[in-house]
Design an enzyme around this catalytic site. Sequence first.
Site, PDB file in Angstrom:
ATOM      1  N   ASN A  91     -18.003  11.600   0.717  1.00 47.54           N
ATOM      2  CA  ASN A  91     -18.893  11.570  -0.447  1.00 47.54           C
ATOM      3  C   ASN A  91     -20.041  10.613  -0.218  1.00 47.54           C
ATOM      4  OD1 ASN A  91     -17.195  13.079  -2.390  1.00 47.54           O
ATOM      5  ND2 ASN A  91     -15.770  11.387  -2.020  1.00 47.54           N
ATOM      6  N   LYS A 106     -12.845   1.378 -13.508  1.00 51.09           N
ATOM      7  CA  LYS A 106     -13.308   0.032 -13.124  1.00 51.09           C
ATOM      8  C   LYS A 106     -13.755  -0.730 -14.365  1.00 51.09           C
ATOM      9  CE  LYS A 106     -12.569   0.427  -8.802  1.00 51.09           C
ATOM     10  NZ  LYS A 106     -11.377  -0.264  -8.306  1.00 51.09           N
ATOM     11  N   TYR A 150     -13.647   7.733 -12.445  1.00 49.87           N
ATOM     12  CA  TYR A 150     -13.450   6.629 -11.501  1.00 49.87           C
ATOM     13  C   TYR A 150     -14.177   5.381 -12.007  1.00 49.87           C
ATOM     14  CZ  TYR A 150     -14.580   3.492  -7.680  1.00 49.87           C
ATOM     15  OH  TYR A 150     -14.775   2.353  -6.931  1.00 49.87           O
ATOM     16  N   ASN A 168      -4.219   6.857   0.881  1.00 54.82           N
ATOM     17  CA  ASN A 168      -5.546   7.087   1.469  1.00 54.82           C
ATOM     18  C   ASN A 168      -5.756   6.208   2.693  1.00 54.82           C
ATOM     19  OD1 ASN A 168      -8.068   8.463   1.390  1.00 54.82           O
ATOM     20  ND2 ASN A 168      -9.053   6.615   0.592  1.00 54.82           N
ATOM     21  N   TYR A 193     -18.727  -4.828  -6.339  1.00 56.75           N
ATOM     22  CA  TYR A 193     -19.275  -4.482  -5.025  1.00 56.75           C
ATOM     23  C   TYR A 193     -20.475  -3.563  -5.203  1.00 56.75           C
ATOM     24  CZ  TYR A 193     -14.302  -5.269  -3.687  1.00 56.75           C
ATOM     25  OH  TYR A 193     -13.015  -5.728  -3.513  1.00 56.75           O
ATOM     26  N   ASP A 201       0.876  -1.182   0.000  1.00 54.45           N
ATOM     27  CA  ASP A 201       0.000   0.000   0.000  1.00 54.45           C
ATOM     28  C   ASP A 201       0.908   1.225   0.000  1.00 54.45           C
ATOM     29  OD1 ASP A 201      -1.903   2.114   0.882  1.00 54.45           O
ATOM     30  OD2 ASP A 201      -3.241   0.431   1.287  1.00 54.45           O
ATOM     31  N   ASP A 239       4.254   1.668  -4.008  1.00 50.24           N
ATOM     32  CA  ASP A 239       3.212   2.084  -4.944  1.00 50.24           C
ATOM     33  C   ASP A 239       3.115   1.018  -6.029  1.00 50.24           C
ATOM     34  OD1 ASP A 239       2.018   3.532  -7.288  1.00 50.24           O
ATOM     35  OD2 ASP A 239       2.085   5.205  -5.866  1.00 50.24           O
ATOM     36  N   SER A 285     -17.014  -2.631  -9.337  1.00 57.21           N
ATOM     37  CA  SER A 285     -18.077  -1.871  -8.685  1.00 57.21           C
ATOM     38  C   SER A 285     -19.363  -1.986  -9.491  1.00 57.21           C
ATOM     39  CB  SER A 285     -17.648  -0.404  -8.620  1.00 57.21           C
ATOM     40  OG  SER A 285     -18.744   0.426  -8.308  1.00 57.21           O
ATOM     41  N   ALA A 286     -20.476  -1.851  -8.787  1.00 53.62           N
ATOM     42  CA  ALA A 286     -21.779  -1.812  -9.452  1.00 53.62           C
ATOM     43  C   ALA A 286     -21.868  -0.649 -10.427  1.00 53.62           C
ATOM     44  CB  ALA A 286     -22.875  -1.685  -8.394  1.00 53.62           C
TER      45      ALA A 286
HETATM   46  P1  NAD Z   1      -9.489   2.778   0.389  1.00 51.68           P
HETATM   47  O1  NAD Z   1      -9.090   4.079  -0.217  1.00 51.68           O
HETATM   48  O2  NAD Z   1      -9.791   2.736   1.830  1.00 51.68           O
HETATM   49  O3  NAD Z   1      -8.385   1.674   0.064  1.00 51.68           O
HETATM   50  C1  NAD Z   1      -7.607   1.712  -1.114  1.00 51.68           C
HETATM   51  C2  NAD Z   1      -6.141   1.615  -0.698  1.00 51.68           C
HETATM   52  O4  NAD Z   1      -5.320   1.640  -1.866  1.00 51.68           O
HETATM   53  C3  NAD Z   1      -5.695   2.770   0.187  1.00 51.68           C
HETATM   54  O5  NAD Z   1      -5.104   2.235   1.361  1.00 51.68           O
HETATM   55  C4  NAD Z   1      -4.666   3.523  -0.648  1.00 51.68           C
HETATM   56  O6  NAD Z   1      -3.643   4.078   0.135  1.00 51.68           O
HETATM   57  C5  NAD Z   1      -4.179   2.430  -1.583  1.00 51.68           C
HETATM   58  N1  NAD Z   1      -3.641   2.887  -2.877  1.00 51.68           N
HETATM   59  C6  NAD Z   1      -4.221   3.759  -3.747  1.00 51.68           C
HETATM   60  N2  NAD Z   1      -3.425   3.904  -4.830  1.00 51.68           N
HETATM   61  C7  NAD Z   1      -2.336   3.116  -4.637  1.00 51.68           C
HETATM   62  C8  NAD Z   1      -1.166   2.861  -5.377  1.00 51.68           C
HETATM   63  N3  NAD Z   1      -0.935   3.449  -6.551  1.00 51.68           N
HETATM   64  N4  NAD Z   1      -0.254   1.992  -4.882  1.00 51.68           N
HETATM   65  C9  NAD Z   1      -0.450   1.395  -3.684  1.00 51.68           C
HETATM   66  N5  NAD Z   1      -1.538   1.616  -2.924  1.00 51.68           N
HETATM   67  C10 NAD Z   1      -2.473   2.461  -3.396  1.00 51.68           C
HETATM   68  O7  NAD Z   1     -10.733   2.242  -0.465  1.00 51.68           O
HETATM   69  P2  NAD Z   1     -11.701   1.013  -0.190  1.00 51.68           P
HETATM   70  O8  NAD Z   1     -13.040   1.558   0.083  1.00 51.68           O
HETATM   71  O9  NAD Z   1     -11.086   0.067   0.752  1.00 51.68           O
HETATM   72  O10 NAD Z   1     -11.743   0.397  -1.646  1.00 51.68           O
HETATM   73  C11 NAD Z   1     -10.920  -0.680  -2.051  1.00 51.68           C
HETATM   74  C12 NAD Z   1     -11.160  -0.967  -3.520  1.00 51.68           C
HETATM   75  O11 NAD Z   1     -12.538  -1.269  -3.723  1.00 51.68           O
HETATM   76  C13 NAD Z   1     -10.856   0.221  -4.432  1.00 51.68           C
HETATM   77  O12 NAD Z   1     -10.301  -0.275  -5.641  1.00 51.68           O
HETATM   78  C14 NAD Z   1     -12.216   0.806  -4.689  1.00 51.68           C
HETATM   79  O13 NAD Z   1     -12.271   1.506  -5.905  1.00 51.68           O
HETATM   80  C15 NAD Z   1     -13.080  -0.450  -4.721  1.00 51.68           C
HETATM   81  N6  NAD Z   1     -14.500  -0.166  -4.432  1.00 51.68           N
HETATM   82  C16 NAD Z   1     -14.819   0.483  -3.278  1.00 51.68           C
HETATM   83  C17 NAD Z   1     -16.160   0.766  -3.015  1.00 51.68           C
HETATM   84  C18 NAD Z   1     -16.543   1.525  -1.761  1.00 51.68           C
HETATM   85  O14 NAD Z   1     -17.662   2.007  -1.676  1.00 51.68           O
HETATM   86  N7  NAD Z   1     -15.680   1.636  -0.756  1.00 51.68           N
HETATM   87  C19 NAD Z   1     -17.155   0.359  -3.907  1.00 51.68           C
HETATM   88  C20 NAD Z   1     -16.785  -0.331  -5.060  1.00 51.68           C
HETATM   89  C21 NAD Z   1     -15.431  -0.600  -5.301  1.00 51.68           C
HETATM   90  C1  UD1 Z   2     -21.062   6.123  -5.193  1.00 53.03           C
HETATM   91  C2  UD1 Z   2     -20.492   6.351  -6.575  1.00 53.03           C
HETATM   92  C3  UD1 Z   2     -20.030   5.029  -7.155  1.00 53.03           C
HETATM   93  C4  UD1 Z   2     -19.040   4.363  -6.217  1.00 53.03           C
HETATM   94  C5  UD1 Z   2     -19.669   4.230  -4.832  1.00 53.03           C
HETATM   95  C6  UD1 Z   2     -18.690   3.695  -3.828  1.00 53.03           C
HETATM   96  C7  UD1 Z   2     -21.605   8.319  -7.544  1.00 53.03           C
HETATM   97  C8  UD1 Z   2     -22.540   8.810  -8.578  1.00 53.03           C
HETATM   98  N1  UD1 Z   2     -21.487   6.971  -7.436  1.00 53.03           N
HETATM   99  O1  UD1 Z   2     -22.170   5.243  -5.278  1.00 53.03           O
HETATM  100  O2  UD1 Z   2     -19.417   5.241  -8.414  1.00 53.03           O
HETATM  101  O3  UD1 Z   2     -18.684   3.078  -6.707  1.00 53.03           O
HETATM  102  O4  UD1 Z   2     -20.106   5.514  -4.370  1.00 53.03           O
HETATM  103  O5  UD1 Z   2     -17.687   4.616  -3.559  1.00 53.03           O
HETATM  104  O6  UD1 Z   2     -20.974   9.077  -6.834  1.00 53.03           O
HETATM  105  N2  UD1 Z   2     -26.613  10.344  -0.537  1.00 53.03           N
HETATM  106  C9  UD1 Z   2     -27.242  11.403   0.093  1.00 53.03           C
HETATM  107  N3  UD1 Z   2     -26.482  12.290   0.813  1.00 53.03           N
HETATM  108  C10 UD1 Z   2     -25.121  12.157   0.932  1.00 53.03           C
HETATM  109  C11 UD1 Z   2     -24.484  11.067   0.291  1.00 53.03           C
HETATM  110  C12 UD1 Z   2     -25.260  10.185  -0.439  1.00 53.03           C
HETATM  111  O7  UD1 Z   2     -28.460  11.539   0.003  1.00 53.03           O
HETATM  112  O8  UD1 Z   2     -24.497  13.004   1.580  1.00 53.03           O
HETATM  113  C13 UD1 Z   2     -27.437   9.376  -1.268  1.00 53.03           C
HETATM  114  C14 UD1 Z   2     -27.089   9.256  -2.748  1.00 53.03           C
HETATM  115  O9  UD1 Z   2     -27.826  10.179  -3.506  1.00 53.03           O
HETATM  116  C15 UD1 Z   2     -27.461   7.791  -3.031  1.00 53.03           C
HETATM  117  C16 UD1 Z   2     -27.177   7.090  -1.704  1.00 53.03           C
HETATM  118  O10 UD1 Z   2     -27.170   8.098  -0.710  1.00 53.03           O
HETATM  119  O11 UD1 Z   2     -28.838   7.689  -3.303  1.00 53.03           O
HETATM  120  C17 UD1 Z   2     -25.833   6.360  -1.685  1.00 53.03           C
HETATM  121  O12 UD1 Z   2     -24.812   7.264  -2.076  1.00 53.03           O
HETATM  122  P1  UD1 Z   2     -23.260   6.886  -1.992  1.00 53.03           P
HETATM  123  O13 UD1 Z   2     -22.961   6.337  -0.650  1.00 53.03           O
HETATM  124  O14 UD1 Z   2     -22.475   8.065  -2.450  1.00 53.03           O
HETATM  125  O15 UD1 Z   2     -23.109   5.688  -3.022  1.00 53.03           O
HETATM  126  P2  UD1 Z   2     -23.523   5.604  -4.575  1.00 53.03           P
HETATM  127  O16 UD1 Z   2     -23.986   6.889  -5.090  1.00 53.03           O
HETATM  128  O17 UD1 Z   2     -24.408   4.436  -4.728  1.00 53.03           O
END
Ligand code: NAD
Ligand code: UD1
Length: 342
Positions: free
Chosen positions: A199, A154, A150, A35, A178, A31, A59, A125-126
């Site tokens: 977010n 994916k 982003y 982040n 996911y 890692d 990295d 991701s979905a």
């Molecule tokens: P996170 O940011 O907590 O974890 C990602 C990790 O990757 C971090 O620790 C960061 O430091 C590391 N990283 C980033 N770029 C790097 C690089 N170039 N080299 C080495 N390390 C690096 O995120 P998360 O929520 O744990 O997500 C993990 C994975 O799942 C990601 O690929 C994310 O896009 C995917 N994902 C997350 C969600 C979500 O809602 N959390 C949903 C769908 C997919």
């Molecule tokens: C978002 C991303 C998606 C990413 C996922 C996980 C967008 C358009 N989509 O999904 O690409 O894979 O996060 O990181 O950003 N909401 C509120 N108030 C808030 C935050 C969210 O009402 O402050 C609502 C949103 O409108 C949505 C739901 O909560 O209806 C879930 O939002 P969020 O957690 O951001 O996930 P996604 O939008 O599904």
Amino acid sequence: MNILVTGGAGFIGSHTLIELYKAGHTAVVVDNLSNSNPESLRRVAEIIGVPEIPFYQVDIRDCEGLEKVFSAHRMDACIHFAGLKAVGESVEKPWEYYENNIGGTLVLVDVMRRHDCKNIIFSSSATVYGDPVEIPITENCPKGQCTNPYGWTKSMLEQVLMDIQKADPEWNVVLLRYFNPVGAHPSGRIGENPNGIPNNLMPYITQVAVGKRKELGVFGNDYPTPDGTGVRDYIHVCDLAAAHVAALQCFSQSPSHSVTQTHIYNVGTGNGYSVLDMVKAFVRVNGVDVPYSIKPRRAGDIATCYCNPAKAKAELGWQAKYGIDEMVRDSWNWQRQNPEGY
Ligand code: NAD
Ligand code: UD1
């Protein structure tokens, strides 16, 4: 198996480490900490009861750095979490997102194949379904248009990995799509630690509950859903972590059975909950107030997104165990114990 976990210090990676060790596997984490905080790994080791998790601050774009890791450890497979994931930031900095996520994965895969490690689970991701043409979403649902860079990283990386697998059938590729990960380890020691203003919905709710933010903005109440707010398939991060362990079985089937295709699985519960369902459950279960007000829709959001998780159950024997009450309980337990994160 000994598993390379890229991004293992992050939210989903840290929870997956626990499930891996519980199932008798071992891991090596790579890692760059862009982040995350290494404290997460210290706490993971504490939960598992091992002195430490092998960790390299490298990295994934650094070929030499990865070479050193592979030279020091024999890896059976890689679970590839590393990547940048902030949707809004990806719109501002598309180059950085393509370069980190796609460039990094290309370097990783190159080093893996040189070391004859050709088993990878990729965090998809979905979001690759865009505005889905069917609900609940099955894996047969066609991919759609992503609304941000982003999401495209994916979608494109799925294609890259599928093409690599097609060209060299020794590769085993698993794409896990996911849905919406929330919750935290029930101990409250590890959890989601977003930088700046969250977010995503659940970390925003917990920061309102803990008093760091005044109120939740609910993005739109005029969607074609039961209460007008967006509906999503929230999944407890420990269930999601367990899905990765279940997916490792794709790598141990007999070669004739396993190596002909890329395996794609939706990882969700199959239940759709609205924004207000989540807020109400959080208040009911945790007994804390979450003030909110209705705001305009957020650009790029869709009304409804939840999956049919039957394929993962049938083929991997995996299904989500936790419900909405555990999700909101554990999210709060983490936030309450760690108001400033790690
Ligand atoms: P996170 O940011 O907590 O974890 C990602 C990790 O990757 C971090 O620790 C960061 O430091 C590391 N990283 C980033 N770029 C790097 C690089 N170039 N080299 C080495 N390390 C690096 O995120 P998360 O929520 O744990 O997500 C993990 C994975 O799942 C990601 O690929 C994310 O896009 C995917 N994902 C997350 C969600 C979500 O809602 N959390 C949903 C769908 C997919
Ligand atoms: C978002 C991303 C998606 C990413 C996922 C996980 C967008 C358009 N989509 O999904 O690409 O894979 O996060 O990181 O950003 N909401 C509120 N108030 C808030 C935050 C969210 O009402 O402050 C609502 C949103 O409108 C949505 C739901 O909560 O209806 C879930 O939002 P969020 O957690 O951001 O996930 P996604 O939008 O599904």
